[in-house]
Design an enzyme around this catalytic site. Structure first.
Site, short mmCIF file in Angstrom:
data_model
loop_
_atom_site.label_atom_id
_atom_site.label_comp_id
_atom_site.label_asym_id
_atom_site.label_seq_id
_atom_site.Cartn_x
_atom_site.Cartn_y
_atom_site.Cartn_z
N LYS A 38 -4.61 -9.19 -6.71
CA LYS A 38 -5.85 -9.34 -5.93
C LYS A 38 -6.93 -8.39 -6.45
O LYS A 38 -6.63 -7.24 -6.79
CB LYS A 38 -5.51 -9.00 -4.47
CG LYS A 38 -6.55 -9.33 -3.46
CD LYS A 38 -6.16 -8.83 -2.07
CE LYS A 38 -6.57 -7.39 -1.87
NZ LYS A 38 -6.68 -6.98 -0.46
N LYS A 68 -10.88 -2.97 -4.06
CA LYS A 68 -11.79 -1.84 -4.27
C LYS A 68 -11.04 -0.58 -4.67
O LYS A 68 -11.63 0.35 -5.22
CB LYS A 68 -12.70 -1.61 -3.06
CG LYS A 68 -12.04 -1.54 -1.70
CD LYS A 68 -13.10 -1.23 -0.62
CE LYS A 68 -13.13 -2.22 0.51
NZ LYS A 68 -11.98 -2.15 1.42
N LYS A 84 0.82 -1.22 0.00
CA LYS A 84 0.00 0.00 0.00
C LYS A 84 0.84 1.26 0.00
O LYS A 84 0.46 2.27 -0.59
CB LYS A 84 -0.97 0.00 1.19
CG LYS A 84 -2.05 -1.03 1.03
CD LYS A 84 -3.28 -0.75 1.85
CE LYS A 84 -4.37 -1.74 1.47
NZ LYS A 84 -5.58 -1.61 2.23
N1 AQP Z 1 -9.67 -10.16 -3.53
C1 AQP Z 1 -10.05 -10.64 -2.36
N2 AQP Z 1 -10.32 -11.95 -2.22
C2 AQP Z 1 -10.73 -12.46 -1.04
N3 AQP Z 1 -10.89 -11.70 0.07
C3 AQP Z 1 -10.63 -10.39 -0.02
N4 AQP Z 1 -10.67 -9.36 0.85
C4 AQP Z 1 -10.31 -8.21 0.26
N5 AQP Z 1 -10.01 -8.45 -1.03
C5 AQP Z 1 -10.19 -9.78 -1.24
C6 AQP Z 1 -11.10 -9.51 2.24
O1 AQP Z 1 -12.09 -8.50 2.50
C7 AQP Z 1 -11.97 -8.07 3.85
C8 AQP Z 1 -11.98 -6.57 3.91
O2 AQP Z 1 -10.81 -6.00 3.53
P1 AQP Z 1 -10.50 -4.48 3.85
O3 AQP Z 1 -11.66 -3.62 3.63
O4 AQP Z 1 -9.85 -4.36 5.17
O5 AQP Z 1 -9.44 -4.09 2.80
P2 AQP Z 1 -8.48 -4.90 1.93
O6 AQP Z 1 -8.18 -6.26 2.46
O7 AQP Z 1 -7.31 -4.05 1.69
O8 AQP Z 1 -9.45 -5.05 0.68
P3 AQP Z 1 -9.41 -4.27 -0.64
O9 AQP Z 1 -10.67 -4.51 -1.39
O10 AQP Z 1 -8.15 -4.62 -1.37
O11 AQP Z 1 -9.40 -2.76 -0.18
P4 AQP Z 1 -8.41 -1.61 -0.52
O12 AQP Z 1 -8.40 -1.56 -2.01
O13 AQP Z 1 -9.05 -0.39 0.10
O14 AQP Z 1 -7.10 -1.95 0.06
C9 AQP Z 1 -10.72 -8.74 4.42
O15 AQP Z 1 -11.12 -9.86 5.19
C10 AQP Z 1 -9.97 -9.19 3.21
O16 AQP Z 1 -9.19 -10.34 3.45
#
Ligand code: AQP
Length: 340
Positions: free
Chosen positions: A202, A205, A119
C-alpha cells in the site's frame, strides 16, 4: 431504532502522522468532499491525533501536522461552513466512549486485526497498548456521532466490520437499539493505491522510501520524476481490464489515472490501450500535477494563518459536542453510570 431512523451522517478521519499521500487523497479525502457536496448527509471530518500517538510522535511535529492536515482537508474542498471539522482530542467524548468500547470489544476480535499485525511488525510485545486498542477507539469516533456512513480506503474494511460488531454487541448486551450498524463507503477506481516502488504494498505516508509515494505537497517536478521512475513492466497497456491481471504496477498507474480523471478504468484503457509507459507516464504526471498543484498551493496559503485554523477547529469542536455530549450521556445512562 432501525438504521433508517438515524440522521444520515458521515464521519471519517485521518492521522496527522505525516504528510498526506495520493493514497489518502484518492482513497478517502476526495470522497469526503463528494459526500459533503452531495448534500444528503451531515458530514464530520476529523484529524485523529489520539490515534497518531499510538506510535511515537514528536510533540511539536504533531501539532504542526494536525494543522497541516486541517489545511489539506480545506484545500481539497472540505468546507468548514458545511462540514464539521475537528481535532479528535478537542472532543473528549471520543476517548470517553472509547473506554466503554474497550470493555465491549473482545481480545480475540482485536487479535485478528491485520493492521495491528502490520504496524506492530515482529516486535508486537513492544507495541503500545493504544496501538492494539486502536480499532475500539475508531469505533467510538464513528459511533459517538451515530454516523451512518464512513468513507475510507479499502485497508479500513476490517476496522469497519469491527465497528459494526461492537455496535451490535453493545446493543445486544444492554438490550437496546442505540448504535447504528455503520456502512463503509469504499468507492472509486483507487480504493487501494499501491506503492510506486512495489505493486504489492500500500502507498503509505510512513513508508521509509519517499519515492514510493506522491505527497500532496510534492511540486510538479517531483511528481513527474516519481511517476517517471515508478516501477512498471516492459509491456504496453492493454485495451481491456482483463489485460491488467498479474500486472500490479500497471494496474496501479491506470487506477490512479482513472481516479484522478473521474473516469472508469475501462475508459482509460479505451483511450490509452496500446500505449507504452514512455507515453502513458507523462500523461499521468500531467494529470496528477493539474489536480494536485492547486491543492498544494491552497494548503500553503492556509498554513500562513494558523490562528484561523485553530479558530475553525475550536468552533468545530463546539459544533461536534452538540452531537457527541447527548450520545455519551445516553450511553452512560444505558450502562448504569450514576449521575449521567
Ligand atoms: N494507499 C491507500 N489507498 C487508498 N486509501 C488509503 N488510505 C490510506 N492509504 C491508502 C486511506 O486514508 C485514510 C487515512 O488513513 P490514516 O491516516 O488513518 O492512516 P493509514 O490508513 O494507516 O494510512 P497511511 O498513509 O498508511 O498512514 P500510516 O503510514 O501513518 O499508517 C483511511 O481512510 C485509509 O483507508
Amino acid at each position: 431504532m432501525s438504521d433508517s431512523q438515524f440522521t444520515p451522517r458521515v464521519f471519517s478521519g485521518m492521522q496527522p502522522s505525516g504528510g498526506l499521500t495520493l493514497g489518502n487523497y484518492l482513497g478517502a479525502l476526495k470522497r469526503y468532499v463528494e459526500m459533503q457536496d452531495e448534500g444528503t448527509y451531515e458530514t464530520v471530518y476529523c484529524m485523529v491525533d489520539l490515534h497518531a500517538i499510538t506510535v511515537w510522535q514528536d510533540p511539536a511535529e504533531l501539532a504542526a501536522k494536525t494543522r497541516e492536515l486541517a489545511a489539506a482537508y480545506i484545500a481539497a474542498g472540505v468546507d468548514p461552513e458545511r462540514s464539521i471539522l475537528i481535532n479528535q482530542s478537542q472532543v473528549p467524548e471520543h476517548a470517553q466512549l472509547g473506554w466503554v468500547f474497550n470493555c465491549v470489544a473482545r481480545m480475540g476480535w482485536m487479535q485478528r486485526m491485520t493492521q495491528f499485525k502490520d504496524k506492530a511488525g515482529k516486535n508486537a510485545q513492544n507495541a503500545s497498548l493504544g496501538l492494539f486498542g486502536y480499532p475500539a477507539l475508531m469505533a467510538a469516533d464513528i459511533l459517538i456521532y451515530h454516523a451512518t456512513h464512513v468513507p475510507v480506503g479499502d485497508d479500513q474494511k476490517q476496522h469497519l466490520e469491527l465497528t459494526r460488531d461492537i455496535a451490535a454487541k453493545f446493543n445486544h448486551d444492554y438490550g437496546v437499539d442505540f448504535f447504528p450498524l455503520t456502512e463503509p463507503v469504499i468507492k472509486g477506481a483507487a480504493t487501494r493505491v499501491m506503492s510506486l516502488r512495489d505493486g504489492s504494498k500500500k502507498m503509505s505516508k510512513s513508508d521509509p522510501s519517499d519515492a514510493s509515494r506522491i505527497n500532496m505537497t510534492d511540486d510538479a517536478d517531483t511528481i513527474a520524476k516519481k511517476i517517471r521512475k515508478a516501477k512498471t513492466d516492459p509491456d504496453a497497456l492493454p485495451s481491456e481490464v482483463k489485460g491488467l491481471e498479474d500486472r500490479p504496477e500497471a494496474r496501479n498507474l491506470v487506477n490512479i489515472y482513472a481516479a484522478l480523471a473521474d473516469m472508469s478504468v475501462e475508459q482509460v484503457l479505451a483511450d490509452h490501450g496500446g500505449a507504452q509507459f514512455g507515453t502513458f507516464k507523462p500523461a499521468l504526471a500531467e494529470l496528477a500535477v493539474a489536480k494536485l498543484s492547486p491543492i498544494a498551493s491552497e494548503m500553503t496559503r492556509l498554513m500562513g494563518d494558523v490562528t484561523e485554523i485553530d479558530r475553525l477547529l475550536a468552533r468545530g469542536a463546539e459544533q461536534a459536542r452538540e452531537i457527541t455530549a447527548p450520545i455519551l450521556k445516553k450511553t452512560y445512562e444505558i450502562v448504569g453510570m450514576v449521575g449521567s
